[in-house]
Design an enzyme around this catalytic site. Structure first.
Site, PDB file in Angstrom:
ATOM      1  N   GLU A 179      50.897  48.194  46.422  1.00 15.40           N
ATOM      2  CA  GLU A 179      49.568  48.011  47.029  1.00 15.40           C
ATOM      3  C   GLU A 179      49.546  46.959  48.143  1.00 15.40           C
ATOM      4  O   GLU A 179      48.672  46.094  48.178  1.00 15.40           O
ATOM      5  CB  GLU A 179      48.545  47.678  45.934  1.00 15.40           C
ATOM      6  CG  GLU A 179      48.509  48.741  44.849  1.00 15.40           C
ATOM      7  CD  GLU A 179      47.608  48.399  43.661  1.00 15.40           C
ATOM      8  OE1 GLU A 179      46.925  47.375  43.707  1.00 15.40           O
ATOM      9  OE2 GLU A 179      47.600  49.194  42.700  1.00 15.40           O
ATOM     10  N   GLU A 295      50.865  57.482  39.232  1.00 13.77           N
ATOM     11  CA  GLU A 295      49.891  56.939  38.262  1.00 13.77           C
ATOM     12  C   GLU A 295      48.719  57.895  38.084  1.00 13.77           C
ATOM     13  O   GLU A 295      47.551  57.486  38.010  1.00 13.77           O
ATOM     14  CB  GLU A 295      49.368  55.571  38.732  1.00 13.77           C
ATOM     15  CG  GLU A 295      50.442  54.538  38.959  1.00 13.77           C
ATOM     16  CD  GLU A 295      49.899  53.151  39.313  1.00 13.77           C
ATOM     17  OE1 GLU A 295      48.690  52.898  39.156  1.00 13.77           O
ATOM     18  OE2 GLU A 295      50.703  52.306  39.752  1.00 13.77           O
TER      19      GLU A 295
HETATM   20  O1  9MR Z   1      46.320  50.161  33.621  1.00 10.19           O
HETATM   21  C1  9MR Z   1      46.583  48.797  33.880  1.00 10.19           C
HETATM   22  C2  9MR Z   1      45.589  47.903  33.157  1.00 10.19           C
HETATM   23  O2  9MR Z   1      45.644  48.126  31.760  1.00 10.19           O
HETATM   24  C3  9MR Z   1      45.916  46.451  33.504  1.00 10.19           C
HETATM   25  O3  9MR Z   1      44.958  45.621  32.916  1.00 10.19           O
HETATM   26  C4  9MR Z   1      45.920  46.261  35.023  1.00 10.19           C
HETATM   27  C5  9MR Z   1      46.366  44.850  35.407  1.00 10.19           C
HETATM   28  O4  9MR Z   1      47.692  44.628  34.956  1.00 10.19           O
HETATM   29  O5  9MR Z   1      46.782  47.192  35.652  1.00 10.19           O
HETATM   30  C6  9MR Z   1      46.488  48.532  35.371  1.00 10.19           C
HETATM   31  O6  9MR Z   1      47.397  49.368  36.019  1.00 10.19           O
HETATM   32  C7  9MR Z   1      47.299  49.391  37.444  1.00 10.19           C
HETATM   33  C8  9MR Z   1      48.714  49.495  37.990  1.00 10.19           C
HETATM   34  O7  9MR Z   1      49.494  48.443  37.485  1.00 10.19           O
HETATM   35  C9  9MR Z   1      48.713  49.496  39.514  1.00 10.19           C
HETATM   36  N1  9MR Z   1      47.841  50.528  40.034  1.00 10.19           N
HETATM   37  C10 9MR Z   1      46.478  50.572  39.480  1.00 10.19           C
HETATM   38  C11 9MR Z   1      46.534  50.626  37.958  1.00 10.19           C
HETATM   39  C12 9MR Z   1      45.142  50.767  37.365  1.00 10.19           C
HETATM   40  O8  9MR Z   1      44.373  49.654  37.685  1.00 10.19           O
END
Ligand code: 9MR
Length: 386
Positions: A179, A295
């Protein structure tokens, strides 16, 4: 049916669904009119046979997998059984992020991620790493506040060498940078204003990829981002900026091997333009890069209460999206961000205003297959072989 007809059929279905969704959005909390309900019935989500998603994907030279949390997989036998059956790849949803992995500047806690890596190995699944460089405060430890322009380079390089080195030779791929593009931050190169950019300048991305390649020359190294899917001015600008970044990295000989397209989709979003998305995918592929749908999930926040209607619209979103992206041979893997609605970030971060349980993933909260599963199975079955 030839490709052109298939494509036209998809577009008609999509247009039809678009109007259903907008009517459904208006009908949030109420029941749909009979005419709208019958439009839903016209779409057939039958999937032939009982084969799991991993097997259907593999038959086309694709990998199917999902993200998962260690606490869920280690405590929920039903989930574990389904996971090993449906998936050929496992991605730790939390355990490889800095806040989990590096509780103190000089302490690494590999135990939870190692447990997941061992689970993957025992069940002959590939293991994928997420993520080495990410700005998101939720995923950073508190001590991150000590990072400054003097120590950032060393802290980052040490992190990558230690973590990538730990799994070297045992991991399919790494999301090296996550990102890093945010056009609205206003820079001409589209880069997001993050601590890494501030402390290291725009070359931090290249630095991270080179360090990862040094620590594991075999892993597939991925740049991962979201907001690339729809036909909106924001997504147009983001696709352009991502492509520019990838071109720049490639022209400098950076060891980058793939783009990860997160694809956090929304079932109520109607601005989907297959031609535009396909053009972007082929532009990425022409740089010699692979593409991972990294994802995937489908938000149902603005859909009606009725579960049958919701599931049909979520399934339609999966099938329409996958049937377009799987036409691009450079797409080699599809990873859903979770497997069952029992465990999904969406219930926390993108909950429904009516607080009803969300239904964004292939399996429901009882770990049973639902229409979204059928839609993914159908897309794999219809995908060209690569
Ligand atoms: O699904 C993840 C959530 O449970 C966590 O709290 C968060 C922060 O670590 O990250 C979420 O996953 C993200 C991923 O790492 C990067 N792309 C967006 C995902 C959804 O927010």
């Amino acid at each position: 049916m030839n490709k052109k007809h298939l494509f036209n059929r998809r577009q008609t279905l999509l247009l039809g669904l678009g109007s259903i969704v907008s009517m459904s959005t208006l009908a949030l909390g109420s029941t749909l009119k009979p005419q709208q309900a019958s439009n839903h019935q016209k779409r057939n989500f039958a999937a032939s046979g009982n084969l799991p998603l991993a097997r259907r994907a593999a038959a086309k030279g694709l990998i199917y997998g999902a993200a998962v949390r260690k606490y869920a997989l280690s405590s929920d036998a039903q989930l574990a059984a389904r996971f090993t059956r449906e998936c050929a790849m496992l991605v730790p949803e939390w355990e490889l992020k800095w806040n989990f992995l590096r509780p103190k500047p000089n302490t690494f806690n590999f135990a939870p991620a190692d447990w997941l890596a061992a689970f993957a190995q025992t069940h002959r699944m590939l293991f994928r790493g997420h993520t080495l460089v990410w700005h998101e405060p939720h995923a950073l430890p508190e001590w991150f506040s000590i990072v400054n322009s003097q120590n950032a380079r060393q802290i980052l390089l040490e992190h990558i060498a230690t973590v990538v080195g730990h799994y070297a030779g045992k991991i399919h791929s790494w999301d090296v940078v996550n990102e890093a593009i945010s056009v609205k931050d206003g820079r001409s190169d589209g880069l997001r204003e993050t601590p890494w950019l501030k402390f290291l300048g725009s070359d931090y991305i290249e630095l991270a990829f080179r360090a990862a390649a040094k620590a594991d020359p075999k892993a597939l190294l991925v740049y991962n981002d979201y907001g690339l899917d729809y036909d909106t001015p924001e997504a147009d600008a983001k696709r352009t900026a991502v492509l520019k970044l990838l071109k720049r990295l490639k022209s400098r000989g950076t060891p980058i091997h793939a783009l990860g397209i997160q694809a956090h989709l929304s079932a109520s979003e109607t601005r989907f333009n297959p031609q535009k998305l396909q053009k972007f995918l082929s532009d990425v592929a022409s740089l010699g890069l692979k593409i991972l749908i990294s994802e995937l999930d489908v938000k149902d926040k603005e859909l009606p209460v009725n579960i049958n209607i919701r599931d049909r619209l979520v399934a339609a979103t999966y099938e329409d999206y996958l049937s377009v992206v799987l036409d691009e041979p450079a797409v080699t893997a599809v990873i859903t961000w979770g497997l069952s609605d029992r465990y999904t970030w969406i219930s926390e971060f993108e909950a429904r205003p009516d607080s009803l349980p969300v239904r964004p993933l292939p399996l429901d909260a009882d770990i049973n297959r639902k229409l979204a599963w059928n839609a993914i199975a159908r897309a794999f079955d219809q995908a060209p072989k690569r």
